[in-house]
Design an enzyme around this catalytic site. Structure first.
Site, mmCIF file in Angstrom:
data_model
loop_
_atom_site.group_PDB
_atom_site.id
_atom_site.type_symbol
_atom_site.label_atom_id
_atom_site.label_comp_id
_atom_site.label_asym_id
_atom_site.label_seq_id
_atom_site.Cartn_x
_atom_site.Cartn_y
_atom_site.Cartn_z
ATOM 1 N N ASN A 174 0.859 -1.187 0.000
ATOM 2 C CA ASN A 174 0.000 0.000 0.000
ATOM 3 C C ASN A 174 0.895 1.237 0.000
ATOM 4 O OD1 ASN A 174 -1.842 2.014 0.489
ATOM 5 N ND2 ASN A 174 -2.328 1.378 2.586
ATOM 6 N N LYS A 227 0.061 4.293 -0.268
ATOM 7 C CA LYS A 227 -0.570 5.494 0.315
ATOM 8 C C LYS A 227 -0.323 6.697 -0.607
ATOM 9 C CE LYS A 227 -0.110 3.307 4.774
ATOM 10 N NZ LYS A 227 -0.012 3.408 6.209
ATOM 11 N N HIS A 264 -9.568 1.633 5.165
ATOM 12 C CA HIS A 264 -8.282 1.763 5.858
ATOM 13 C C HIS A 264 -8.464 2.743 7.019
ATOM 14 C CE1 HIS A 264 -4.137 2.731 6.725
ATOM 15 N NE2 HIS A 264 -3.790 1.655 6.048
ATOM 16 N N GLU A 266 -6.734 5.027 8.125
ATOM 17 C CA GLU A 266 -6.412 6.432 7.817
ATOM 18 C C GLU A 266 -7.612 7.121 7.174
ATOM 19 O OE1 GLU A 266 -2.816 5.661 5.640
ATOM 20 O OE2 GLU A 266 -1.786 5.145 7.500
ATOM 21 N N GLU A 289 -5.789 -4.759 10.747
ATOM 22 C CA GLU A 289 -4.738 -3.766 10.943
ATOM 23 C C GLU A 289 -5.006 -2.975 12.221
ATOM 24 O OE1 GLU A 289 -2.598 -2.613 7.069
ATOM 25 O OE2 GLU A 289 -4.305 -1.290 7.295
ATOM 26 N N GLY A 312 2.544 1.997 11.001
ATOM 27 C CA GLY A 312 3.650 2.960 10.929
ATOM 28 C C GLY A 312 4.312 3.242 12.265
ATOM 29 N N SER A 365 3.091 -2.353 10.534
ATOM 30 C CA SER A 365 4.513 -2.487 10.879
ATOM 31 C C SER A 365 5.108 -3.860 10.572
ATOM 32 C CB SER A 365 4.748 -2.123 12.346
ATOM 33 O OG SER A 365 4.522 -0.742 12.547
#
Ligand code: PGA
Length: 253
Positions: free
Chosen positions: A11, A13, A95, A97, A165, A171, A211
């Site tokens: 991904n 992003k 996702h 985010e 996730e 991250g 991660s």
């Protein structure tokens, strides 16, 4: 043939421009879809160009989001049909985010997934708990709610990919323990089985993201109910992504 082929998804992003595709040529030369599915989700602006380079179909392509309706007056949005037209096979939905920054709910994720399936894209549906829920042992409750609302029987017919996730793992260089990951994945498999039957539970791939790197990938990819990985940071450089592809292949034996 095995019931569930392992799948690794990079991904990107909001990273990547045409110049970064030089690196991708290296990747394209070194991989095939023989043993596992290898997918990249570049920004939408690169999909078409990516597809042009991918003449041998060594990579599968994914969008990072789509709109819930087919077309119309939605300035700035991208439809599932457009992603398909640009060469995508998959689309990442829900996702964290996007859930956070754009207030996307599981209901919206379900609508988007339905539209994706209608247009011939396989949805990659992301679920995951925030740190507060993790620390107060609410992980399974959160996951159950997200799965219950995000999925329906029509979407399941397409064998979507479910990506677990944990929000706090993305991250951050932190991951749950392998046992914790396996617990959430087998819980997810049971949820699918109870609601949609054995066939769905056996065919939907449940992958882990957050991660993943060369040091923890082998343990994670070898877990019983982990059918692959959704990789952010470690997918941006071909050399790092290749390393994870190799680790996933080695986890097959
Ligand atoms: P990360 O991102 O691998 O950089 O943690 C994963 C993701 O957001 O899908």
């Amino acid at each position: 043939m095995e019931v569930r082929r392992k799948i690794i998804i990079g991904n990107w992003k909001m990273n990547g421009q045409s110049k970064d595709l030089v690196d991708i040529n290296l990747l394209l030369k070194k991989i095939t879809q023989k043993e596992i599915d290898i997918v990249i989700a570049p920004p939408a602006t690169l999909l078409y160009e990516f597809n042009g380079l991918n003449t041998q179909k060594n990579l599968l392509l994914s969008g990072q989001n789509c709109h819930q309706v087919e077309l119309g007056a939605y300035t700035g949005e991208i439809s599932a049909a457009m992603l398909k037209n640009a060469g995508a096979n998959y689309v990442i939905l829900g996702h964290s985010e996007r859930r956070k920054a754009y207030k996307e709910t599981s209901t919206l994720v379900r609508l988007k997934a339905s539209e994706a399936v209608k247009q011939g894209l396989t949805p990659i549906i992301c679920v995951g708990e925030h740190l507060k829920s993790y620390e107060s042992n609410q992980t399974l409750n959160v996951i159950e709610k997200q799965l219950r609302v995000s999925l329906n029987s029509k979407i399941i017919c397409d064998n979507p990919v479910i990506a677990y996730e944990p929000v706090w793992a993305i991250g951050s260089n932190k991951t749950p323990s392998p046992e914790e990951i396996e617990t959430v994945h087998s819980f997810t498999r049971n949820h699918l089985s109870n609601r949609f039957g054995e066939h769905a539970a056996n065919h939907c791939r449940i992958i882990y993201g957050g991660s993943v790197n060369k040091n923890n990938a082998s343990k994670i990819f070898s877990l019983n109910n982990v059918d692959g990985g959704l990789i952010g940071g470690a997918s941006l450089k071909a050399i790092d992504f290749l390393e994870l592809i190799m680790i996933m292949k080695n986890s097959l034996t």
